[in-house]
Design a protein around this motif. Structure first.
Motif, PDB file in Angstrom:
ATOM      1  N   ARG A   1      -5.429 -17.348  47.776  1.00  0.00           N
ATOM      2  CA  ARG A   1      -5.934 -17.289  46.417  1.00  0.00           C
ATOM      3  C   ARG A   1      -5.850 -18.683  45.803  1.00  0.00           C
ATOM      4  NH1 ARG A   1      -0.912 -14.541  46.025  1.00  0.00           N
ATOM      5  NH2 ARG A   1       0.590 -15.490  44.597  1.00  0.00           N
ATOM      6  N   PRO A   2      -6.831 -19.066  44.998  1.00  0.00           N
ATOM      7  CA  PRO A   2      -6.836 -20.419  44.429  1.00  0.00           C
ATOM      8  C   PRO A   2      -5.753 -20.583  43.378  1.00  0.00           C
ATOM      9  CG  PRO A   2      -8.612 -19.125  43.491  1.00  0.00           C
ATOM     10  CD  PRO A   2      -8.003 -18.282  44.572  1.00  0.00           C
ATOM     11  N   ASN A   3      -5.293 -21.829  43.253  1.00  0.00           N
ATOM     12  CA  ASN A   3      -4.292 -22.159  42.244  1.00  0.00           C
ATOM     13  C   ASN A   3      -4.685 -23.495  41.636  1.00  0.00           C
ATOM     14  OD1 ASN A   3      -2.003 -22.443  40.652  1.00  0.00           O
ATOM     15  ND2 ASN A   3      -0.636 -21.661  42.257  1.00  0.00           N
ATOM     16  N   SER A   4      -5.021 -23.488  40.382  1.00  0.00           N
ATOM     17  CA  SER A   4      -5.586 -24.676  39.733  1.00  0.00           C
ATOM     18  C   SER A   4      -4.608 -25.841  39.662  1.00  0.00           C
ATOM     19  CB  SER A   4      -6.057 -24.325  38.316  1.00  0.00           C
ATOM     20  OG  SER A   4      -4.990 -23.792  37.555  1.00  0.00           O
ATOM     21  N   ASP A   5      -3.297 -25.560  39.539  1.00  0.00           N
ATOM     22  CA  ASP A   5      -2.344 -26.658  39.399  1.00  0.00           C
ATOM     23  C   ASP A   5      -1.856 -27.201  40.734  1.00  0.00           C
ATOM     24  OD1 ASP A   5      -0.768 -24.624  40.295  1.00  0.00           O
ATOM     25  OD2 ASP A   5       0.525 -24.532  38.528  1.00  0.00           O
ATOM     26  N   GLY A   6      -2.322 -26.588  41.857  1.00  0.00           N
ATOM     27  CA  GLY A   6      -1.970 -27.108  43.166  1.00  0.00           C
ATOM     28  C   GLY A   6      -0.605 -26.677  43.661  1.00  0.00           C
ATOM     29  N   SER A   7       0.137 -25.917  42.871  1.00  0.00           N
ATOM     30  CA  SER A   7       1.460 -25.479  43.301  1.00  0.00           C
ATOM     31  C   SER A   7       1.339 -24.239  44.172  1.00  0.00           C
ATOM     32  CB  SER A   7       2.328 -25.160  42.080  1.00  0.00           C
ATOM     33  OG  SER A   7       1.741 -24.116  41.314  1.00  0.00           O
ATOM     34  N   LYS A   8       2.439 -23.858  44.813  1.00  0.00           N
ATOM     35  CA  LYS A   8       2.421 -22.685  45.670  1.00  0.00           C
ATOM     36  C   LYS A   8       2.315 -21.427  44.830  1.00  0.00           C
ATOM     37  CE  LYS A   8       5.009 -24.528  49.588  1.00  0.00           C
ATOM     38  NZ  LYS A   8       6.177 -24.333  50.472  1.00  0.00           N
TER      39      LYS A   8
END
Length: 273
Positions: A123-130
């Motif tokens: 699933r995508p995560n805009s802030d790049g965190s896990k």
């Protein structure tokens, strides 16, 4: 020579739904060639929250006609006429971080063409965190969300390599006296070997290109089949998915197929209880 094919796309469904649909995708209207699926091994790592699964798929499949035309008659043996092949699938689902990696490879005709497909669902995560989820809060709702998929496929044809290695080994075992007395003959053989290697490489590249073309078409059908399962999951949950699987199985095997026998046995056990 090795060829690679990569593609990326997204499902308009949350990761929990997509990962569930992946394990329930056979049978579906776009995968009528899949005859059976068996779980060989399954383990859950409670510490890392990861599910490891190994499955074996039996499919109705043959080498593409374009490839068969390139091969000498009888090279595949009588077993090539069965029209069935096994596919080994390994997967890892990370429940905590919200990703799934899969690897599938053919177990038949590997000497002609070996195909290894790797996919990454997340699933995508805009802030790049896990992506982390807690036990008290679900990762997503099945009716919302998006899941990105990256596919990487490797094609490798080893056709003709066994004969080349044998010929090379045979040449190495010739006595030194023979080598000295047959210099001219060996020079001719060397030239023939060069042209033979060119011919083998060309054939391998052709087989790999045909396999890549076929894989592109298969990926489209695979995505369409997943969307069918996801649509059933959204509209009616697991009940609708299982009912759809029953209908698809009957369409392939008829009303007296394995689904009817399994359901009949289940009803007999319920009545006896």
């Amino acid at each position: 020579m090795v060829k690679f094919y990569e593609s990326s796309f997204s499902y308009d469904y949350a990761f929990p739904a997509v990962s569930l649909a992946y394990f329930l995708r056979y049978p579906n209207p776009y995968a009528k060639h899949v005859l059976s699926t068996d779980v060989i091994d399954r383990q859950f790592d409670s510490e890392n929250q990861r599910l490891y699964t190994t499955r074996l798929h039996l499919k109705r499949s043959k080498l593409p006609p374009a490839v068969l035309k390139l091969l000498p008659k009888g090279i595949l043996g009588s077993g090539s006429d069965t029209g069935q092949s096994y596919i080994l699938e390994k997967s890892i689902v990370d429940v905590r971080e919200g990703w799934m990696s899969t690897e599938t490879k053919n177990l038949e005709w590997t000497g002609v063409l070996s195909v290894v497909e790797k996919q990454r669902y997340e699933r995508p995560n805009s802030d790049g965190s896990k992506n982390l989820s807690s036990n008290n809060e679900p990762m997503e709702n099945i009716r919302t969300g998006i899941t990105n998929v990256t596919t990487s496929t490797t094609f490798l044809s080893r056709f003709g390599q066994a004969g080349t290695r044998f010929a090379r080994r045979k040449g190495e075992l010739l006595p030194e006296i023979q080598d000295q007395s047959l210099d001219s003959t060996e020079e001719v053989r060397a030239k023939k070997g060069i042209f033979s290697s060119w011919s083998t490489s060309s054939l391998q590249r052709t087989i790999e290109v045909i396999g890549m073309r076929r894989t592109r078409e298969a990926l489209i059908k695979s995505k369409d089949g997943m969307n069918v399962v996801l649509g059933r999951l959204r509209s009616g949950g697991l009940v609708e998915v299982l009912e759809g699987m029953r209908r698809d199985c009957e369409a392939v095997h008829g009303q007296d197929g394995p689904w009817k026998r399994t359901w009949s046995q289940g009803r007999v056990r319920e009545d006896s209880e």
